[in-house]
Design an enzyme around this catalytic site. Structure first.
Site, short mmCIF file in Angstrom:
data_model
loop_
_atom_site.label_atom_id
_atom_site.label_comp_id
_atom_site.label_asym_id
_atom_site.label_seq_id
_atom_site.Cartn_x
_atom_site.Cartn_y
_atom_site.Cartn_z
N SER A 105 -1.08 -0.77 -4.33
CA SER A 105 -2.05 0.30 -4.65
C SER A 105 -1.70 1.37 -3.84
O SER A 105 -0.72 1.28 -2.68
CB SER A 105 -3.37 -0.40 -4.45
N LEU A 108 3.96 0.26 -2.53
CA LEU A 108 3.82 0.30 -3.90
C LEU A 108 5.08 1.20 -4.37
O LEU A 108 5.77 0.68 -5.48
CB LEU A 108 2.48 1.28 -4.36
N GLU A 144 0.71 -1.20 -0.10
CA GLU A 144 0.07 0.05 0.08
C GLU A 144 0.96 1.23 -0.14
O GLU A 144 1.84 1.24 0.75
CB GLU A 144 -0.72 0.08 1.19
N CYS A 145 0.44 2.03 -1.04
CA CYS A 145 1.34 3.53 -0.89
C CYS A 145 2.59 3.64 -0.84
O CYS A 145 3.15 3.28 -1.97
CB CYS A 145 0.69 4.48 -0.04
N GLY A 146 3.21 3.87 0.14
CA GLY A 146 4.94 3.69 0.33
C GLY A 146 5.46 2.25 -0.16
O GLY A 146 6.26 2.11 -0.87
#
Length: 469
Positions: free
Chosen positions: A438, A338, A334-336
């Site tokens: 994501s 990704l 997730e986020c970081g």
């Protein structure tokens, strides 16, 4: 210790963002702990950083309570479980007391959580330059929603004892239970996503202790404890979403990336994995040279851009992660996380730092915020989170964008993402084999089957990767 249904509890809310709500919460938690009370800590909304300050002050993990990503039963059961052995629970709000996912209701607001938990509210306000107007502020918040009991006020940034006495002399209908003078020397450090993570390297213990001492000096702690104890017994309702931790039935090991670069995790999500029998094993993409023996990997958000040099230079770890994914291992990010799995991170100075090169494209940092707010996801294909049309809710808050991924044959975009506050739905959710990444921080209380699907995917991949007899 008291029964969780009768736990004394209080919500620390605010007139708006930036008035000192987190500071007041941390100070109060520290002062209560110094009195020998065991404090259960909670944070309203999707924030990852404020809970790290709670942990430093209260000495326990803080749990997120979110009215939009979690339903009432999930909020109440999470609260009851996490406060079961505490003397008092302190719940920090988000934004202003009545700010929510909609301008016309309380969905996702601090007020909604206060109602669901039947908890009295302490209102923090910036009182600098204010005198009789404090009475108008108190009247407005006290009367706006009769179902929310605003039971006390904390006046922040007062000019001194005389100023605090003047505010009390205005006779606000909500009693003032204390205040704090401005204290630049005790200010918590910040960066682009808000406060820094409250580890010892960023936040010296003297800051936590300093605010705790100020709370003992400037707040009426006895009155606050009395307000918390005035909360009625909490009706847990159906409790349709309980999480019972059962370590007696191990069903695989999941490696959780946890260090200064990766530390954005909802404790509720981790507990869901544990409740389903997963053993969670922390590892550091910055420091460790090899992966632990695990069946899957979980990369949360954080600050990979701030540690791009260290992450990029750890060739052994990058190679281990690439090898794990190439062998069919399950990787969820997730986020970081990704950003770490992409070809490279480009920092604000224009430097390009090679990363794991599993998800094609470059995560490019920007000085401007690129996305913020709640989203709802529906999957377009089967994935490690479940069958096609699996739905869950989450949140975005990022300063980067992924460049160069569109049109790549190596990846599938399997998320339909619908922003909660308007805007066109868009495709996201980058899948390569058993890797799914994501920018969305998912909260699995919105669909508990996602956590179970992730564990099952890890088990299947482990069996598939075992050598034939």
């Amino acid at each position: 210790m008291v029964p969780s249904g009768k736990i004394p509890r209080i919500v620390i809310a605010a007139t708006g963002s930036g008035v000192g709500k987190t500071t007041a919460t941390v100070a109060l938690m520290g002062a209560l702990r110094a009195r020998g009370l065991k404090v259960a800590a909670f944070k309203c909304g999707p924030d990852y950083l404020d809970p790290t300050y709670h942990q430093r002050a209260a000495g326990v993990r803080s749990h997120n309570l979110d009215g939009w990503m979690m339903d009432r039963d999930a909020v109440v059961s999470t609260f009851a479980r996490a406060s079961a052995d505490a003397d008092l629970a302190v719940i920090e709000g988000m934004m202003g007391l009545f700010d929510s996912a909609t301008p016309t209701g309380d969905d996702g607001s601090t007020a909604q959580i206060a109602k669901w938990l039947d908890a009295p509210v302490l209102l923090v306000t910036d009182a600098s330059g204010v005198a009789r107007t404090i009475a108008a502020v108190a009247a407005g918040f006290a009367r706006f929603d009769p179902a929310v009991r605003v039971a006390g006020m904390i006046c922040n940034r007062v000019g001194g004892r005389g100023h605090l006495d003047l505010l009390r002399a205005a006779q606000p209908e909500v009693p003032i239970v204390g205040g704090f003078p401005a204290s630049a020397e005790l200010a918590f450090p910040e960066r682009h996503l808000g406060l820094l993570m409250a580890d010892e390297s960023n936040v010296p213990q003297r800051l936590i202790d300093g605010w705790s001492r100020l709370a003992a000096e400037w707040l009426d702690i006895d009155a606050i404890v009395g307000i918390a104890r005035s909360a009625q017994a909490l009706e847990a309702g159906r409790a349709s979403d309980p999480i019972q931790i059962d370590s007696s039935r191990p069903r695989g090991r999941i490696g959780v990336a946890y260090d200064a670069a990766f530390h954005f995790y909802y404790e509720d999500n981790l507990n869901r994995l544990r409740s389903l029998g997963a053993e969670l094993v922390n590892f550091s993409p910055i420091r460790d040279r090899e992966l632990p023996e695990v069946d899957g990997l979980y990369f949360g958000g954080g600050y990979p851009e701030a540690f791009a040099r260290e992450l990029s230079s750890n060739d052994a770890m990058l190679a281990a992660i690439r090898g794990f994914a190439a062998r069919g291992g399950v990787v969820y990010a997730e986020c970081g996380g990704l950003m770490y799995l992409t070809d490279a991170i480009r920092t604000l100075d224009g430097k390009r730092w090679p990363m794991a090169a599993i998800i094609p494209g470059v995560a490019a940092m920007s000085e401007k915020l690129q996305a913020i707010g709640y989203v709802e996801v529906e999957t377009r294909a089967d994935s490690i989170l479940g069958p096609a049309r699996t739905r869950f809710r989450g949140h975005q808050f990022r300063h980067s964008t992924l460049e160069g991924a569109e049109g790549e044959e190596r990846i599938d975009l399997i998320y339909n993402v619908a922003p909660r506050w308007g805007g066109a739905p868009f495709a996201e959710g980058y899948r390569v084999g058993n890797v799914l990444a994501s920018y969305v921080h998912a909260h699995w209380a919105s669909n508990p089957t996602a956590a179970e699907s992730l564990i099952n995917a890890c088990i299947r991949s482990r069996v598939a990767r075992q050598p034939a007899a």
